[in-house]
Design a protein around this motif. Structure first.
Motif, short mmCIF file in Angstrom:
data_model
loop_
_atom_site.label_atom_id
_atom_site.label_comp_id
_atom_site.label_asym_id
_atom_site.label_seq_id
_atom_site.Cartn_x
_atom_site.Cartn_y
_atom_site.Cartn_z
N LEU A 110 2.92 14.71 -8.38
CA LEU A 110 4.00 15.68 -8.28
C LEU A 110 4.62 15.96 -9.65
CD1 LEU A 110 5.84 17.43 -6.51
CD2 LEU A 110 7.33 15.42 -6.23
N GLN A 111 4.77 14.92 -10.42
CA GLN A 111 5.34 15.08 -11.76
C GLN A 111 4.43 15.94 -12.64
OE1 GLN A 111 5.69 11.47 -14.15
NE2 GLN A 111 7.62 12.20 -15.02
N LYS A 112 3.13 15.69 -12.58
CA LYS A 112 2.18 16.48 -13.37
C LYS A 112 2.19 17.95 -12.92
CE LYS A 112 -0.96 12.64 -14.37
NZ LYS A 112 -2.29 12.04 -14.10
N LEU A 113 2.28 18.14 -11.59
CA LEU A 113 2.31 19.50 -11.05
C LEU A 113 3.56 20.24 -11.54
CD1 LEU A 113 1.23 21.71 -9.16
CD2 LEU A 113 2.51 20.60 -7.30
N LEU A 114 4.72 19.56 -11.50
CA LEU A 114 5.97 20.18 -11.94
C LEU A 114 5.93 20.51 -13.43
CD1 LEU A 114 8.59 18.05 -9.96
CD2 LEU A 114 7.96 20.44 -9.57
N ILE A 115 5.30 19.65 -14.21
CA ILE A 115 5.17 19.90 -15.66
C ILE A 115 4.35 21.16 -15.90
CG2 ILE A 115 4.13 19.07 -17.80
CD1 ILE A 115 4.94 16.24 -16.94
N GLN A 157 0.83 -1.20 0.00
CA GLN A 157 0.00 0.00 0.00
C GLN A 157 0.87 1.27 0.00
OE1 GLN A 157 -2.53 -0.58 3.41
NE2 GLN A 157 -4.21 -1.43 2.17
N SER A 158 1.96 1.22 0.77
CA SER A 158 2.87 2.36 0.83
C SER A 158 3.49 2.63 -0.54
CB SER A 158 3.99 2.09 1.85
OG SER A 158 3.44 1.96 3.14
N PHE A 159 3.83 1.53 -1.23
CA PHE A 159 4.42 1.68 -2.56
C PHE A 159 3.42 2.28 -3.54
CE2 PHE A 159 5.39 -0.16 -6.79
CZ PHE A 159 6.63 0.45 -6.98
N GLN A 160 2.15 1.83 -3.44
CA GLN A 160 1.10 2.37 -4.31
C GLN A 160 0.87 3.86 -4.05
OE1 GLN A 160 1.12 -0.24 -6.57
NE2 GLN A 160 -0.99 0.45 -6.89
N LEU A 161 0.85 4.22 -2.74
CA LEU A 161 0.68 5.64 -2.40
C LEU A 161 1.85 6.47 -2.93
CD1 LEU A 161 -0.60 5.36 1.29
CD2 LEU A 161 -1.85 6.27 -0.66
N TYR A 162 3.05 5.91 -2.87
CA TYR A 162 4.24 6.61 -3.38
C TYR A 162 4.13 6.84 -4.89
CZ TYR A 162 9.05 7.34 -4.86
OH TYR A 162 10.19 7.83 -5.44
N LYS A 163 3.63 5.83 -5.61
CA LYS A 163 3.47 5.97 -7.06
C LYS A 163 2.46 7.05 -7.39
CE LYS A 163 3.11 2.38 -9.71
NZ LYS A 163 2.65 1.06 -10.22
N VAL A 164 1.35 7.07 -6.64
CA VAL A 164 0.31 8.08 -6.88
C VAL A 164 0.87 9.48 -6.58
CG1 VAL A 164 -1.91 8.99 -6.09
CG2 VAL A 164 -1.61 6.52 -6.46
N TYR A 165 1.59 9.58 -5.45
CA TYR A 165 2.17 10.86 -5.04
C TYR A 165 3.15 11.37 -6.09
CZ TYR A 165 5.14 14.14 -2.53
OH TYR A 165 5.88 15.23 -2.17
N THR A 166 4.08 10.54 -6.53
CA THR A 166 5.09 10.97 -7.51
C THR A 166 4.45 11.31 -8.84
OG1 THR A 166 5.51 8.63 -8.05
CG2 THR A 166 7.00 9.69 -6.46
#
Length: 330
Positions: free
Chosen positions: A15-20, A3-12
């Motif tokens: 974040l990537q879309k926001l930075l773009i 679950q932590s890994f899935q949350l990390y993927k969603v977060y990144t």
């Protein structure tokens, strides 16, 4: 853990879309700001010759196989605008502190060169002569050249004085700037590094102690930097000439269309292909004489002037000397 890994993927991903989006918005703002800075320089009279440079492509054996004109793109112009603004800001700030400094200065054209250039323009549809020349006068003239007559940009460039480094500020004529320095490239230009050291000394260390020896040292650095810059430029031009001559070896004996770019007492230079220049020597122009005042080659029934289109045959290309020789095809 899963679950932590899935949350990390969603977060990144978010974040990537926001930075773009942030980057895209910044890109739009940068372009708008660069255009504002360009317009400001245009209004005050800054001269932009925009003369394409020649780039020689070589293979793994350093043999040239292609020559292209390199045009400045939107990205290069954007960076250039910010660099110029930064250089001016630094120069203004230190000048207002009345402290010793190194400037990038550019003097007005010499009166003699203005007269010579005016005589060249008499052979064209353009008129130019001013007593107290200003940057805006040069800018107006350059902007009036049609695309077909853009070869005159080089003639205007030859009219201009050479920019140098100095500890005494006279302004920068070409940029129409009252105060200018080189600050933005300390990893490749020594004057920029010196300017960085001065900024640190004055602004960060608050060390304002100066004397005549200190000022003298800056003058020596400025003079040395100007001399080494000229040497480096001469070497760069020499290497370019060698490679262009080597590239033109395959054209020896061939007929090419070109345009006369310069006329001197010993002949005329003709630009062919992507802007490669070769010499038609006066010895290969029997019956012609050089008219110095108007920069013409004249015979009893023919006159050559700068800008004329001609056909030439490539007589020789000497890569050891970096020389290309043409002859007019009649």
């Amino acid at each position: 853990l899963f679950q932590s890994f899935q949350l990390y993927k969603v977060y990144t991903s978010h974040l990537q879309k926001l930075l773009i989006r942030v980057y895209q918005n910044l890109q739009i703002l940068f372009v708008e700001l660069a255009l504002i800075l360009e317009e400001k320089r245009e209004q005050r009279g800054s001269v932009d010759f925009d003369i394409p440079e020649l780039k020689v492509f070589v293979d793994e054996k350093c043999k040239p196989y292609k020559v292209e004109k390199i045009e400045r793109g939107r990205g290069e112009r954007l960076i250039e605008s910010f660099m110029i603004e930064t250089n001016e800001a630094i120069a203004r700030y230190i000048t207002n502190m009345n402290l010793p400094f190194i400037y990038r200065v550019h003097d007005k054209p010499e009166v003699k060169k203005i007269k010579e250039f005016t005589n060249i323009l008499r052979n064209t549809k353009y008129k130019f002569y001013v007593k107290n020349i200003k940057s805006k006068d040069i800018q107006t003239l350059v902007n009036s050249f049609s695309e077909e007559d853009n070869y005159l940009n080089k003639q205007v460039l030859r009219l201009m004085s050479k920019a140098v480094y100095d500890n005494y500020n006279i302004g920068h004529f070409g940029l129409a700037s009252k105060c200018y320095t080189h600050f933005t490239a300390p990893i490749r230009r020594y004057p920029d590094l010196v300017v960085h050291r001065l900024v640190r000394r004055y602004l960060f260390d608050s060390n304002y102690k100066t004397n005549s020896e200190y000022t003298k040292k800056l003058k020596e650095i400025a003079l040395h930097s100007s001399t080494t810059e000229r040497n480096a430029d001469s070497l760069e031009y020499a290497v370019l000439d060698l490679k262009l001559a080597e590239y033109m070896e395959k054209y020896v004996g061939k007929v090419l269309e070109g345009k006369i770019t310069s006329i001197l007492s010993f002949g005329m230079f003709v630009s062919v292909l992507e802007g490669i220049e070769g010499l038609v020597h006066i010895n290969n122009l029997p019956g012609f004489r050089f008219e110095e005042q108007r920069k013409l080659l004249v015979s009893y029934n023919k006159t050559y002037k700068i800008g004329d289109k001609v056909k030439v045959i490539v007589l020789s290309a000497n890569k050891e000397k970096g020389k290309i020789d043409f002859e007019i095809v009649k």
